[in-house]
Design a protein around this motif. Structure first.
Motif, PDB file in Angstrom:
ATOM      1  N   ILE A  36       7.845  -9.034  -5.343  1.00 18.59           N
ATOM      2  CA  ILE A  36       8.648 -10.479  -5.606  1.00 18.59           C
ATOM      3  C   ILE A  36       7.127 -10.775  -5.185  1.00 18.59           C
ATOM      4  O   ILE A  36       7.214 -12.632  -6.672  1.00 18.59           O
ATOM      5  N   LEU A  37       6.115 -10.817  -4.941  1.00 18.73           N
ATOM      6  CA  LEU A  37       4.959 -10.939  -5.351  1.00 18.73           C
ATOM      7  C   LEU A  37       4.776 -10.976  -6.826  1.00 18.73           C
ATOM      8  O   LEU A  37       5.172 -10.421  -7.674  1.00 18.73           O
TER       9      LEU A  37
ATOM     10  N   ALA B  69       9.866   0.112  -0.039  1.00 19.29           N
ATOM     11  CA  ALA B  69       8.727   0.630   0.418  1.00 19.29           C
ATOM     12  C   ALA B  69       8.268  -1.320   0.213  1.00 19.29           C
ATOM     13  O   ALA B  69       7.503  -1.375   0.642  1.00 19.29           O
TER      14      ALA B  69
ATOM     15  N   LYS C 263     -10.430  -9.102   5.201  1.00 14.25           N
ATOM     16  CA  LYS C 263     -10.316  -8.755   6.233  1.00 14.25           C
ATOM     17  C   LYS C 263     -10.308  -6.965   6.189  1.00 14.25           C
ATOM     18  O   LYS C 263     -10.165  -6.702   5.595  1.00 14.25           O
TER      19      LYS C 263
ATOM     20  N   GLY D 145       0.196  -5.123  -3.575  1.00 12.04           N
ATOM     21  CA  GLY D 145      -0.921  -4.672  -1.812  1.00 12.04           C
ATOM     22  C   GLY D 145       0.181  -5.484  -1.419  1.00 12.04           C
ATOM     23  O   GLY D 145      -1.044  -4.837   0.072  1.00 12.04           O
TER      24      GLY D 145
ATOM     25  N   PHE E 242       8.512 -10.894   0.659  1.00 11.40           N
ATOM     26  CA  PHE E 242       8.222 -12.658   0.921  1.00 11.40           C
ATOM     27  C   PHE E 242       8.829 -14.244   0.428  1.00 11.40           C
ATOM     28  O   PHE E 242       8.825 -14.157  -0.135  1.00 11.40           O
TER      29      PHE E 242
ATOM     30  N   TRP F  90      22.525  -3.422   1.160  1.00  4.13           N
ATOM     31  CA  TRP F  90      22.653  -2.409   0.064  1.00  4.13           C
ATOM     32  C   TRP F  90      23.471  -1.190   0.729  1.00  4.13           C
ATOM     33  O   TRP F  90      23.689  -0.366   0.648  1.00  4.13           O
TER      34      TRP F  90
ATOM     35  N   PRO G 172      18.197  -9.296   0.555  1.00  3.31           N
ATOM     36  CA  PRO G 172      19.080  -8.560   0.076  1.00  3.31           C
ATOM     37  C   PRO G 172      19.177  -6.928   0.534  1.00  3.31           C
ATOM     38  O   PRO G 172      20.183  -6.910  -0.039  1.00  3.31           O
TER      39      PRO G 172
ATOM     40  N   LEU H 224      -1.792 -11.603   3.071  1.00  4.96           N
ATOM     41  CA  LEU H 224      -2.402 -11.727   4.083  1.00  4.96           C
ATOM     42  C   LEU H 224      -3.327 -11.497   4.323  1.00  4.96           C
ATOM     43  O   LEU H 224      -4.021 -12.661   5.363  1.00  4.96           O
TER      44      LEU H 224
ATOM     45  N   GLN I 298       1.022  -7.155   1.955  1.00  4.94           N
ATOM     46  CA  GLN I 298       0.588  -7.605   3.181  1.00  4.94           C
ATOM     47  C   GLN I 298      -0.953  -7.521   3.188  1.00  4.94           C
ATOM     48  O   GLN I 298      -1.441  -8.889   3.201  1.00  4.94           O
TER      49      GLN I 298
ATOM     50  N   PRO J 227       0.886  -1.120  -0.062  1.00  3.05           N
ATOM     51  CA  PRO J 227      -0.524  -0.064   0.457  1.00  3.05           C
ATOM     52  C   PRO J 227       0.577   1.240  -0.072  1.00  3.05           C
ATOM     53  O   PRO J 227       0.266   2.520  -0.554  1.00  3.05           O
ATOM     54  N   CYS J 228       1.964   1.400   0.237  1.00  4.70           N
ATOM     55  CA  CYS J 228       2.825   2.558   0.625  1.00  4.70           C
ATOM     56  C   CYS J 228       3.673   3.160  -0.719  1.00  4.70           C
ATOM     57  O   CYS J 228       3.191   4.057  -0.561  1.00  4.70           O
TER      58      CYS J 228
HETATM   59  C1  LIG Z   1      -3.152  -9.628   9.850  1.00  8.90           C
HETATM   60  C2  LIG Z   1      -3.004  -7.999   9.564  1.00  8.90           C
HETATM   61  C3  LIG Z   1      -3.709  -6.764   9.494  1.00  8.90           C
HETATM   62  C4  LIG Z   1      -3.490  -6.026   9.148  1.00  8.90           C
HETATM   63  N1  LIG Z   1      -4.462  -5.084   9.879  1.00  8.90           N
HETATM   64  C5  LIG Z   1      -4.025  -3.143   9.388  1.00  8.90           C
HETATM   65  C6  LIG Z   1      -4.695  -2.168   9.951  1.00  8.90           C
HETATM   66  O1  LIG Z   1      -6.570  -2.860  10.724  1.00  8.90           O
HETATM   67  N2  LIG Z   1      -4.766  -0.915   9.864  1.00  8.90           N
HETATM   68  C7  LIG Z   1      -3.446  -1.338   9.503  1.00  8.90           C
HETATM   69  O2  LIG Z   1      -3.330   0.246   9.050  1.00  8.90           O
HETATM   70  N3  LIG Z   1      -2.375  -1.575   9.452  1.00  8.90           N
HETATM   71  C8  LIG Z   1      -2.675  -2.896   9.038  1.00  8.90           C
HETATM   72  N4  LIG Z   1      -2.113  -3.950   8.993  1.00  8.90           N
HETATM   73  C9  LIG Z   1      -0.477  -3.533   8.893  1.00  8.90           C
HETATM   74  C10 LIG Z   1      -0.214  -3.383   7.153  1.00  8.90           C
HETATM   75  O3  LIG Z   1      -0.665  -4.063   6.579  1.00  8.90           O
HETATM   76  C11 LIG Z   1       1.315  -3.034   7.037  1.00  8.90           C
HETATM   77  O4  LIG Z   1       1.493  -1.580   8.071  1.00  8.90           O
HETATM   78  C12 LIG Z   1       1.509  -2.507   5.599  1.00  8.90           C
HETATM   79  O5  LIG Z   1       0.946  -3.419   4.387  1.00  8.90           O
HETATM   80  C13 LIG Z   1       2.745  -1.436   5.538  1.00  8.90           C
HETATM   81  O6  LIG Z   1       2.066  -1.384   4.408  1.00  8.90           O
HETATM   82  P1  LIG Z   1       3.784  -1.808   2.773  1.00  8.90           P
HETATM   83  O7  LIG Z   1       3.501  -1.240   1.777  1.00  8.90           O
HETATM   84  O8  LIG Z   1       5.121  -0.560   3.890  1.00  8.90           O
HETATM   85  O9  LIG Z   1       4.749  -2.795   3.389  1.00  8.90           O
HETATM   86  P2  LIG Z   1       4.014  -4.507   2.601  1.00  8.90           P
HETATM   87  O10 LIG Z   1       2.504  -4.157   2.361  1.00  8.90           O
HETATM   88  O11 LIG Z   1       4.379  -5.409   3.285  1.00  8.90           O
HETATM   89  O12 LIG Z   1       4.404  -4.770   1.156  1.00  8.90           O
HETATM   90  C14 LIG Z   1       5.853  -4.371   1.278  1.00  8.90           C
HETATM   91  C15 LIG Z   1       6.130  -4.776  -0.509  1.00  8.90           C
HETATM   92  O13 LIG Z   1       7.583  -5.512  -0.475  1.00  8.90           O
HETATM   93  C16 LIG Z   1       7.832  -6.609  -1.259  1.00  8.90           C
HETATM   94  N5  LIG Z   1       9.326  -6.770  -1.438  1.00  8.90           N
HETATM   95  C17 LIG Z   1      10.082  -6.917   0.028  1.00  8.90           C
HETATM   96  N6  LIG Z   1      11.603  -6.647  -0.416  1.00  8.90           N
HETATM   97  C18 LIG Z   1      11.415  -6.600  -1.877  1.00  8.90           C
HETATM   98  C19 LIG Z   1      12.351  -6.842  -2.480  1.00  8.90           C
HETATM   99  N7  LIG Z   1      13.244  -6.978  -2.275  1.00  8.90           N
HETATM  100  N8  LIG Z   1      12.791  -7.185  -4.160  1.00  8.90           N
HETATM  101  C20 LIG Z   1      10.652  -6.964  -4.597  1.00  8.90           C
HETATM  102  N9  LIG Z   1       9.783  -6.992  -3.414  1.00  8.90           N
HETATM  103  C21 LIG Z   1      10.330  -6.895  -2.557  1.00  8.90           C
HETATM  104  C22 LIG Z   1       7.057  -7.277  -0.567  1.00  8.90           C
HETATM  105  O14 LIG Z   1       7.109  -8.775  -1.298  1.00  8.90           O
HETATM  106  C23 LIG Z   1       5.916  -6.669  -0.432  1.00  8.90           C
HETATM  107  O15 LIG Z   1       4.575  -6.985  -1.309  1.00  8.90           O
HETATM  108  C24 LIG Z   1      -1.770  -5.541   9.359  1.00  8.90           C
HETATM  109  C25 LIG Z   1      -1.299  -6.499   8.651  1.00  8.90           C
HETATM  110  C26 LIG Z   1      -1.176  -6.859   9.269  1.00  8.90           C
HETATM  111  C27 LIG Z   1      -0.294  -8.706   9.225  1.00  8.90           C
END
Ligand SMILES: Cc1cc2nc3c(=O)[nH]c(=O)nc-3n(C[C@H](O)[C@H](O)[C@H](O)COP(=O)(O)OP(=O)(O)OC[C@H]3O[C@@H](n4cnc5c(N)ncnc54)[C@H](O)[C@@H]3O)c2cc1C
Length: 343
Positions: free
Chosen positions: A38-39, A119, A53, A43, A125, A262, A258, A49, A45, A17-18
């Motif tokens: 990598i997925l 991000a 929900k 989207g 994963f 870096w 990895p 995950l 998590q 999402p970020c």
């Molecule tokens: C069960 C559950 C419920 C949640 N409920 C809430 C909620 O109600 N409200 C809320 O605000 N937050 C909630 N969260 C937390 C929220 O999902 C996270 O804060 C959010 O997903 C973080 O977003 P992000 O983009 O930083 O990282 P992520 O969603 O973790 O995405 C990171 C992405 O980076 C990719 N990646 C990582 N390293 C590499 C690489 N080297 N090369 C290529 N790709 C890579 C991964 O495959 C992943 O797709 C919940 C989490 C869980 C597990």
């Protein structure tokens, strides 16, 4: 085959999402983004995950599922023409002499970008590996934990192991192009969509594939080329299955991966950033969302959205040191309105 280098303003590591919202904030400043994940889907998590929900703390969306939030973020980013590269792990991020960045993936993609935004959430994963002795010798040759390109498996005698959505989906999707398809799972129940389970049973009835009960205990073959596996059946007796390709799908765990190599400062597997620019210890390399840390950090999606907005301003200034940056509300951005076709 050497791939052509892709030149862009920004590479975003992670389409969670970020990362998705960062496309919007960077797009407002006319910065073009490539996202690598990598997925096999966007989207992070939310998609991997907890797609179904309900999330209750996204401002102005009293309730939204992980899947729907992802869809909405993709829609919001779309006018800025982001390019998505799925099934690719960013392996190397290296600073060039002119201050830009070279980014390389495990699938051979090479980017040169003015800035890089990490991000990456909790990290990448990565597949949970089955506890089969000596499996490493076959990995990447005849044992694969992901289907990056379906064509790799055309004409193969494939054995898929697992009982979740990935195992069932790939059994169904690959069976038309393989020589033979077999599925093995330790029990008769599955943690997969009922529709997929029904489709798999129908394929077995039509004799288009075989289903086995039991657990793989050893692999056989030379020089990493699989010829068959030994299985302990649920009655305790061993039996053999012939196959030349094994795809174990035992779920995913999150690992920093990895990023640790870096050359940036890390603190307990997180990336410390300042709260003005959300920049790492390396100028031009930014980190937003769950992967970063700073005093008071909350691992919430809305925190990552705020971080994306401030990061974008700093990223623009890094990429265009001589340009003037004027703050503008989206309500008065004519360039955004043109992109949306409303001006
Ligand atoms: C069960 C559950 C419920 C949640 N409920 C809430 C909620 O109600 N409200 C809320 O605000 N937050 C909630 N969260 C937390 C929220 O999902 C996270 O804060 C959010 O997903 C973080 O977003 P992000 O983009 O930083 O990282 P992520 O969603 O973790 O995405 C990171 C992405 O980076 C990719 N990646 C990582 N390293 C590499 C690489 N080297 N090369 C290529 N790709 C890579 C991964 O495959 C992943 O797709 C919940 C989490 C869980 C597990």
């Amino acid at each position: 085959m050497t791939q052509e280098t892709i030149t862009t303003d920004v590479v975003i590591v992670g389409a969670g999402p970020c990362g998705l919202f960062a496309v919007f904030e960077l797009g407002l400043l006319d910065m073009k983004c490539h996202l690598v994940d990598i997925l096999d889907k966007p989207g992070g998590q939310c998609a991997e995950l907890y797609p179904e929900k309900p999330i209750y703390d996204i401002p102005a969306l009293p309730v939204v599922s992980g899947h729907e939030l992802t869809e909405r973020l993709m829609e919001q980013a779309a006018p800025f023409g982001p390019q998505y590269h799925y099934n690719e792990m960013v392996e190397e991020v290296q600073k060039l002499e002119d201050g830009r960045w070279r980014v390389k993936t495990d699938g051979g993609l090479v980017f040169e970008a003015k800035v890089v935004v990490i991000a990456a959430g909790g990290g990448s994963f990565q597949p949970k590996k089955p506890p089969i002795p000596g499996i490493e010798a076959y990995e990447g040759k005849s044992v694969f934990y992901a289907v990056k390109r379906m064509e790799t498996f055309r004409g193969k005698n494939v054995l898929i192991s697992g009982g979740g959505d990935s195992a069932l989906d790939w059994t169904i999707n690959l069976h038309p192009i393989v020589q033979s398809m077999q599925l093995i799972h330790r029990r008769d129940g599955f943690r997969a969509a009922p529709d997929s389970v029904n489709k798999m049973h129908a394929l077995v009835e039509e004799k288009k594939m075989q289903f086995h009960l039991g657990q793989i205990t050893s692999l056989h073959g030379d020089n990493g080329q699989l010829e068959g596996v030994t299985v302990k059946g649920n009655d305790g007796a061993d039996y053999q299955i012939e196959c030349d390709t094994l795809l174990p799908f035992f779920g995913l765990t999150m690992k920093l991966g990895p990023i640790a190599n870096w050359g940036i400062n890390l603190h307990e597997n997180l990336i410390p950033v300042d709260t003005e620019k959300f920049q790492t210890s390396e100028p031009g390399l930014f980190a937003i969302g769950d992967i970063n840390t700073y005093p008071g950090k909350l691992k919430l999606i809305l925190s990552g959205f705020h971080e994306a907005a401030l990061m974008a301003q700093a990223a623009f200034r890094y990429a265009n040191p001589d340009a003037k940056l004027t703050f503008q509300y989206t309500t008065s951005s004519t360039s955004l309105q043109k992109k949306l076709g409303v001006a």
